[in-house]
Design a protein around this motif. Sequence first.
Motif, mmCIF file in Angstrom:
data_model
loop_
_atom_site.group_PDB
_atom_site.id
_atom_site.type_symbol
_atom_site.label_atom_id
_atom_site.label_comp_id
_atom_site.label_asym_id
_atom_site.label_seq_id
_atom_site.Cartn_x
_atom_site.Cartn_y
_atom_site.Cartn_z
ATOM 1 N N LEU A 267 0.831 -1.209 0.000
ATOM 2 C CA LEU A 267 0.000 0.000 0.000
ATOM 3 C C LEU A 267 0.865 1.258 0.000
ATOM 4 O O LEU A 267 0.575 2.214 -0.718
ATOM 5 N N VAL A 268 1.928 1.255 0.781
ATOM 6 C CA VAL A 268 2.826 2.408 0.826
ATOM 7 C C VAL A 268 3.514 2.600 -0.529
ATOM 8 O O VAL A 268 3.615 3.724 -1.027
ATOM 9 N N ILE A 269 3.969 1.514 -1.135
ATOM 10 C CA ILE A 269 4.637 1.604 -2.441
ATOM 11 C C ILE A 269 3.693 2.148 -3.509
ATOM 12 O O ILE A 269 4.079 2.992 -4.321
ATOM 13 N N ILE A 270 2.452 1.682 -3.496
ATOM 14 C CA ILE A 270 1.471 2.150 -4.484
ATOM 15 C C ILE A 270 1.234 3.651 -4.335
ATOM 16 O O ILE A 270 1.099 4.372 -5.329
ATOM 17 N N VAL A 271 1.236 4.145 -3.098
ATOM 18 C CA VAL A 271 0.998 5.578 -2.873
ATOM 19 C C VAL A 271 2.247 6.408 -3.183
ATOM 20 O O VAL A 271 2.154 7.472 -3.801
ATOM 21 N N LEU A 272 3.425 5.937 -2.772
ATOM 22 C CA LEU A 272 4.642 6.734 -2.926
ATOM 23 C C LEU A 272 5.230 6.695 -4.334
ATOM 24 O O LEU A 272 5.873 7.647 -4.764
ATOM 25 N N VAL A 273 5.066 5.580 -5.035
ATOM 26 C CA VAL A 273 5.575 5.434 -6.406
ATOM 27 C C VAL A 273 4.375 5.027 -7.264
ATOM 28 O O VAL A 273 4.248 3.868 -7.652
ATOM 29 N N PRO A 274 3.500 5.985 -7.556
ATOM 30 C CA PRO A 274 2.169 5.657 -8.075
ATOM 31 C C PRO A 274 2.087 4.676 -9.245
ATOM 32 O O PRO A 274 1.577 3.583 -9.071
ATOM 33 N N VAL A 275 2.545 5.013 -10.399
ATOM 34 C CA VAL A 275 2.322 4.146 -11.563
ATOM 35 C C VAL A 275 3.176 2.883 -11.473
ATOM 36 O O VAL A 275 2.686 1.776 -11.678
ATOM 37 N N VAL A 276 4.444 3.037 -11.131
ATOM 38 C CA VAL A 276 5.337 1.876 -11.035
ATOM 39 C C VAL A 276 4.876 0.944 -9.912
ATOM 40 O O VAL A 276 4.849 -0.280 -10.078
#
Length: 84
Positions: A38-47
């Motif tokens: 969830l954190v990765i999806i928010v911090l590095v949106p498209v990738v």
Amino acid sequence: MGKFLLAALAIVLVIYAFFDAAATPRSQVRVLPKPAWLVIIVLVPVVGALAWIGFGTKRLRPGPGRPARPPRGPDDDPDYLRGI
């Protein structure tokens, strides 16, 4: 117009990935813990969203004893039709 469409698709992809990750049971999450995804999806949106879709979840694949598409109604279920 093209940039707007691309930006809209990116936003939809990130929203889909976030809610998909949030709704996926922990037993089906791969590679990283669910909160990390969830954190990765928010911090590095498209990738991050593409990584979640590609590597983060176990997708149910057709296999022995698992149909490619489950029946939608009683008239589509062969077991039900045999019992009539």
